[in-house]
Design a protein around this motif. Structure first.
Motif, PDB file in Angstrom:
ATOM      1  N   GLU A 185       1.041  -1.341  -0.096  1.00 36.34           N
ATOM      2  CA  GLU A 185       0.075  -0.011   0.105  1.00 36.34           C
ATOM      3  C   GLU A 185       0.793   1.271  -0.013  1.00 36.34           C
ATOM      4  O   GLU A 185       0.520   2.241  -0.674  1.00 36.34           O
ATOM      5  CB  GLU A 185      -0.874  -0.006   1.256  1.00 36.34           C
ATOM      6  CG  GLU A 185      -1.959   1.224   1.305  1.00 36.34           C
ATOM      7  CD  GLU A 185      -2.675   1.516   0.029  1.00 36.34           C
ATOM      8  OE1 GLU A 185      -2.961   0.378  -0.659  1.00 36.34           O
ATOM      9  OE2 GLU A 185      -3.040   2.713  -0.266  1.00 36.34           O
ATOM     10  N   ASN A 189       2.066   2.017  -3.408  1.00 39.81           N
ATOM     11  CA  ASN A 189       0.939   2.593  -4.367  1.00 39.81           C
ATOM     12  C   ASN A 189       1.040   4.096  -4.113  1.00 39.81           C
ATOM     13  O   ASN A 189       1.085   4.737  -4.882  1.00 39.81           O
ATOM     14  CB  ASN A 189      -0.217   2.122  -3.774  1.00 39.81           C
ATOM     15  CG  ASN A 189      -0.586   0.542  -4.467  1.00 39.81           C
ATOM     16  OD1 ASN A 189       0.131   0.164  -5.297  1.00 39.81           O
ATOM     17  ND2 ASN A 189      -2.115   0.033  -4.231  1.00 39.81           N
ATOM     18  N   GLN A 190       1.101   4.427  -2.782  1.00 38.93           N
ATOM     19  CA  GLN A 190       0.960   5.940  -2.581  1.00 38.93           C
ATOM     20  C   GLN A 190       2.310   6.517  -3.281  1.00 38.93           C
ATOM     21  O   GLN A 190       2.349   7.596  -3.596  1.00 38.93           O
ATOM     22  CB  GLN A 190       1.097   6.068  -0.974  1.00 38.93           C
ATOM     23  CG  GLN A 190      -0.054   5.489  -0.375  1.00 38.93           C
ATOM     24  CD  GLN A 190      -1.524   6.022  -1.242  1.00 38.93           C
ATOM     25  OE1 GLN A 190      -1.566   7.252  -1.416  1.00 38.93           O
ATOM     26  NE2 GLN A 190      -2.280   5.126  -1.175  1.00 38.93           N
ATOM     27  N   LEU A 225       1.910   6.947  -6.924  1.00 34.24           N
ATOM     28  CA  LEU A 225       0.885   7.986  -7.411  1.00 34.24           C
ATOM     29  C   LEU A 225       1.567   9.358  -7.039  1.00 34.24           C
ATOM     30  O   LEU A 225       1.516  10.183  -7.776  1.00 34.24           O
ATOM     31  CB  LEU A 225      -0.205   8.033  -6.538  1.00 34.24           C
ATOM     32  CG  LEU A 225      -1.083   6.559  -6.696  1.00 34.24           C
ATOM     33  CD1 LEU A 225      -2.397   6.582  -5.606  1.00 34.24           C
ATOM     34  CD2 LEU A 225      -1.743   6.807  -7.918  1.00 34.24           C
ATOM     35  N   ARG A 256       3.739   9.846  -9.839  1.00 35.64           N
ATOM     36  CA  ARG A 256       2.966  10.379 -11.063  1.00 35.64           C
ATOM     37  C   ARG A 256       2.636  11.941 -10.941  1.00 35.64           C
ATOM     38  O   ARG A 256       2.543  12.586 -11.934  1.00 35.64           O
ATOM     39  CB  ARG A 256       1.776   9.580 -11.381  1.00 35.64           C
ATOM     40  CG  ARG A 256       1.108  10.020 -12.285  1.00 35.64           C
ATOM     41  CD  ARG A 256       0.019   9.043 -12.819  1.00 35.64           C
ATOM     42  NE  ARG A 256      -0.997   8.932 -11.751  1.00 35.64           N
ATOM     43  CZ  ARG A 256      -2.294   8.616 -11.852  1.00 35.64           C
ATOM     44  NH1 ARG A 256      -2.369   7.943 -12.878  1.00 35.64           N
ATOM     45  NH2 ARG A 256      -3.157   8.618 -10.980  1.00 35.64           N
ATOM     46  N   ARG A 268      -5.491  -1.101  -9.113  1.00 35.22           N
ATOM     47  CA  ARG A 268      -5.861   0.079  -8.336  1.00 35.22           C
ATOM     48  C   ARG A 268      -5.227   1.506  -8.881  1.00 35.22           C
ATOM     49  O   ARG A 268      -5.858   2.477  -8.989  1.00 35.22           O
ATOM     50  CB  ARG A 268      -5.367   0.110  -7.037  1.00 35.22           C
ATOM     51  CG  ARG A 268      -6.650   0.351  -5.838  1.00 35.22           C
ATOM     52  CD  ARG A 268      -6.039  -0.019  -4.519  1.00 35.22           C
ATOM     53  NE  ARG A 268      -5.994  -1.531  -4.512  1.00 35.22           N
ATOM     54  CZ  ARG A 268      -5.008  -1.993  -3.596  1.00 35.22           C
ATOM     55  NH1 ARG A 268      -4.614  -1.291  -2.552  1.00 35.22           N
ATOM     56  NH2 ARG A 268      -5.030  -3.255  -3.290  1.00 35.22           N
ATOM     57  N   ILE A 269      -3.878   1.018  -9.288  1.00 34.33           N
ATOM     58  CA  ILE A 269      -3.074   2.448  -9.667  1.00 34.33           C
ATOM     59  C   ILE A 269      -3.037   2.512 -10.864  1.00 34.33           C
ATOM     60  O   ILE A 269      -2.502   3.868 -11.566  1.00 34.33           O
ATOM     61  CB  ILE A 269      -1.761   2.595  -8.958  1.00 34.33           C
ATOM     62  CG1 ILE A 269      -0.723   1.539  -9.451  1.00 34.33           C
ATOM     63  CG2 ILE A 269      -2.016   2.657  -7.493  1.00 34.33           C
ATOM     64  CD1 ILE A 269       0.648   1.884  -8.902  1.00 34.33           C
ATOM     65  N   SER A 270      -3.237   1.567 -12.025  1.00 33.14           N
ATOM     66  CA  SER A 270      -2.573   2.094 -13.265  1.00 33.14           C
ATOM     67  C   SER A 270      -3.723   2.322 -14.103  1.00 33.14           C
ATOM     68  O   SER A 270      -4.969   2.352 -13.728  1.00 33.14           O
ATOM     69  CB  SER A 270      -2.400   0.494 -13.931  1.00 33.14           C
ATOM     70  OG  SER A 270      -2.889  -0.615 -13.832  1.00 33.14           O
ATOM     71  N   ASP A 271      -3.330   3.387 -15.155  1.00 33.49           N
ATOM     72  CA  ASP A 271      -4.531   4.041 -15.886  1.00 33.49           C
ATOM     73  C   ASP A 271      -4.656   3.239 -17.259  1.00 33.49           C
ATOM     74  O   ASP A 271      -5.781   3.273 -18.042  1.00 33.49           O
ATOM     75  CB  ASP A 271      -3.987   5.243 -16.466  1.00 33.49           C
ATOM     76  CG  ASP A 271      -3.489   6.189 -15.326  1.00 33.49           C
ATOM     77  OD1 ASP A 271      -4.489   6.484 -14.464  1.00 33.49           O
ATOM     78  OD2 ASP A 271      -2.232   6.321 -15.113  1.00 33.49           O
TER      79      ASP A 271
END
Lengths: 266, 441
Positions: free
Chosen positions: A195, A198-199, A202, A205, A223-226
């Protein structure tokens, strides 16, 4: 941002990557997924200059409009001029150097330019002192971001595994990349560390760096990819948003598995 | 098996081996060769094996944890002592000529030459992690550069010194290019071959180097234009200061020249370690692939390591030529490379203090051992020791080799094995040697 077209990589008789084409847009987190041996790491090694592709082009476009044909550039130029940074599946830190030294080595080219061909800096003259202070400041920024400021003077090899993963990402960020390629950054992390990762991604980015990642942990990916590119046997079998890819029957058959939706957290 | 029983068996084996080898000696007398027995010598050797075996067994008897603990405590002691050892060594080095003893000053000059070579090679092997077995080649290039430039064009030592360094650095880069892709054993073999090639070229290119006869009459260095000649004229050191010309003045001057050159090498290495270039060398030793991914030009970084290491070898070579006033290819054999590499490994890769200590132990220690053994031999004038006493100094290499083996068993990463970080956010903490990579070439 990154445009891969017709990429083929052959090792003798084996085609590890076969006519692969995909785009990674600026400001996106693009994930490359697929079963083991699908050719994900080979694609990464082609993009970052560790392999020279047999056929195909990889063109990187900077936000300022400059374009770089990565398939033709020598490995170290891909990092220093095209500003593509990467991490490795098996962590490659400078274990015998401190955390801070790791981050300063990453700023080698910037710092080297301030040494006046080395002669001035050896004599203690010139603007090297100021450049190093700036380098330490940048290192400090990333140390704060990964929560390792207190361990800056410890050897990198003595850090716990999760911290080493984060440090490797921070080190890559110290070359000021426009594209950061992460090879399985969540491998071996526990849910809490995952987790935190992930932060961190992000945040990276948000600071204006695009990301390309290989990952097996679907929690992180979904959860995080576009944008997700799915590979199997060196070929692209699907390409789209997380929702599209998850619904794609070919992906389910090749990789995600049928009737096991509960294993894929939303 | 109890230790005593084990040691007893070892002694029996030693008796079987050494009985004929040590116990019997042939001497040529009036009636041809005759055989004499040497029971005392045999007893001494067998006794040594017995006691040595007991010592090894009792040392091994410690648990592994105890051994690790003892080793770590020793490392910490050495690191802490390092702070005091460095100034003490420096003061001792500056003060040595005041003893006035030509023997000590000559020995000091020799030790300092090896310290300088060790520090130069340390850049290549210790920092960049590139195993170089042909370092003597650059020593030779430096020596011949000075010798040829001085005897052909009449240039002085101080003019030629930078040129010798630059030429050696050029050869370093030339060696660097073909071996860039090689690692580990392969790199070692090619550098070894390079050292031999240079020596063989020097032997056979008679028109330039005078071949195996060497170059004689190499000029001595001057102090701001003042020569150290014996005539005492106005242009000489003695004439200028109005003192009696003596040979010892030149010896002392040469000693301070090599001390200055060695300190220059040390200072530059220490500065470079704290600069991006030095950090890149160490990073290269830790992980070459990671370096490439961070935009470091691996080729250029390796070449600078070879070049700068070779440059200091070249300086040392020029000094060697001016000190001896005569050089021949015989002085640049593989054993020199091996000695310098042994100094670096024994001292601890990357450690400046370690290299200095190792050079003192290896070069000075060997000399001291020779003296001690001759002294011991002189004391043993009783009949029972006949035959051993006079041979004792010949055993010095054997004893020394054994001491090195024991040393490397006790401290496998060298005398001073930790790594000091080049920069710190708050406090500098020593890094344990087991984390530091040794380089795979």
């Amino acid at each position: 941002m990154l445009s891969v077209s017709g990429l083929t990589m052959r090792f003798g008789g084996l085609k590890a990557v076969d006519e692969l084409s995909f785009e990674a847009r600026a400001g996106d987190i693009t994930a490359v997924i697929g079963p083991n041996g699908a050719g994900k790491t080979t694609v990464f090694n082609c993009i970052t200059g560790f392999y020279r592709p047999t056929v195909g082009t990889i063109v990187l476009t900077h936000p300022d409009g400059g374009t770089y044909p990565l398939q033709r550039m020598p490995g170290h130029r891909i990092a220093s001029a095209a500003r593509v940074a990467r991490t490795f599946q098996n962590i490659r830190l400078f274990a015998g150097m401190t955390v801070l030294e790791n981050l300063l080595v990453a700023q080698h080219n910037t710092l080297m330019a301030a040494t006046g061909l080395g002669v001035l800096a050896v004599l203690g003259l010139g603007r090297y002192r100021a450049a190093e202070a700036a380098g330490v400041k940048k290192a400090r920024h990333w140390l704060d971001a990964i929560g390792l400021t207190a361990r800056a003077d410890d050897p990198a090899g003595a850090l716990p595994y999760g911290a080493q993963r984060r440090l490797e990402i921070a080190r890559a960020m110290c070359i000021d990349p426009v594209l950061l390629c992460l090879d399985e950054p969540a491998a071996g992390l526990n849910p809490r560390e995952s987790e935190e990762l992930n932060q961190l991604l992000l945040r990276i980015r948000q600071e204006g760096c695009s990301l390309l990642l290989i990952e097996h942990d679907m929690g992180v990916v979904m959860r995080i990819s576009d944008h997700i590119v799915v590979l199997d046997h060196g070929k692209k079998i699907s390409d789209g948003t997380p929702a599209e890819v998850r619904a794609d029957p070919t992906v389910i058959a090749a990789y995600l598995g049928e009737g096991e939706e509960d294993e894929v957290p939303a | 098996m109890t230790p005593l029983r084990d040691a007893f068996l070892s002694a029996i084996v030693a008796l079987g081996l050494c009985g004929p080898l040590v116990g019997l000696v042939t001497t040529s007398g009036d009636r041809g060769l005759s055989i004499h027995a040497r029971p005392i010598a045999t007893a001494v050797v067998v006794g040594l094996v017995f006691l040595g075996r007991l010592a090894i067994l009792s040392w091994r008897g410690r648990t592994r944890a105890e051994a690790v603990q003892a080793n770590r405590a020793f490392a910490e002691r050495i690191t802490r002592a390092g702070k005091y050892v460095t100034p003490v060594l420096l003061v001792a080095a500056v003060a040595l000529p005041f003893t006035g003893s030509r023997y000590y000053i000559d020995l000091g000059t020799l030790v300092l030459t090896y310290i300088m070579l060790g520090w130069g090679l340390n850049i290549v092997v210790g920092l960049a992690g590139l195993l170089d077995l042909g370092y003597v080649a650059f020593y030779a290039v430096g020596a011949y550069s000075y010798a040829i430039l001085a005897t052909t064009f009449g240039l002085g030592f101080w003019t030629c010194l930078p040129m010798a360094g630059i030429l050696a650095a050029m050869w370093g880069v030339m060696l660097g290019f073909p071996v860039l892709r090689l690692r580990g054993d392969y790199l070692a073999i090619v550098t070894l071959a390079f050292g031999e090639i240079i020596r063989i070229v020097l032997t056979n290119w008679v028109s330039l180097t005078n071949g195996p006869n060497g170059i004689t009459g190499i000029p001595r260095p001057t102090l701001f234009g003042l020569a150290f000649s014996m005539d005492g004229g106005s242009g000489t050191f003695a004439g200028f200061f109005n003192i009696e010309p003596e040979v010892i003045q030149r010896i002392i001057f040469l000693y301070y020249v090599i001390l200055g050159l060695a300190l220059l090498t040390n200072w530059v290495s220490l500065r470079l370690r704290r600069l991006p270039l030095g950090r890149a060398w160490e990073a290269l030793r830790e992980d070459e692939i990671a370096c490439r991914s961070l935009g470091i030009n691996v080729r250029n970084t390796k070449l600078t390591a070879f070049g700068i290491g070779a440059m200091f070898g070249g300086f040392a070579g020029a000094f060697f030529a001016t000190r001896q006033a005569f050089i021949s290819p015989e002085s640049f054999t593989f054993i020199e490379s091996a000695t310098v590499l042994a100094i670096v490994v024994l001292g601890g890769l990357g450690s400046q203090l370690g290299v200095a200590l190792a050079a003192v132990v290896m070069i000075g220690g060997l000399e001291a051992l020779r003296d001690f053994l001759s002294f011991l031999g002189d004391q043993m004038n009783s009949e029972v020791f006949a035959g051993i006493a006079s041979e004792l100094p010949l055993y010095r290499m054997l004893i020394f080799g054994l001491a090195l083996v024991v040393m490397m068993i006790l401290r496998p990463r060298g005398l001073v094995s930790g790594r000091t970080p080049s920069v710190a956010l708050t406090t500098v903490k020593e890094i344990a040697p087991d984390l530091v990579a040794q380089g795979r070439g």
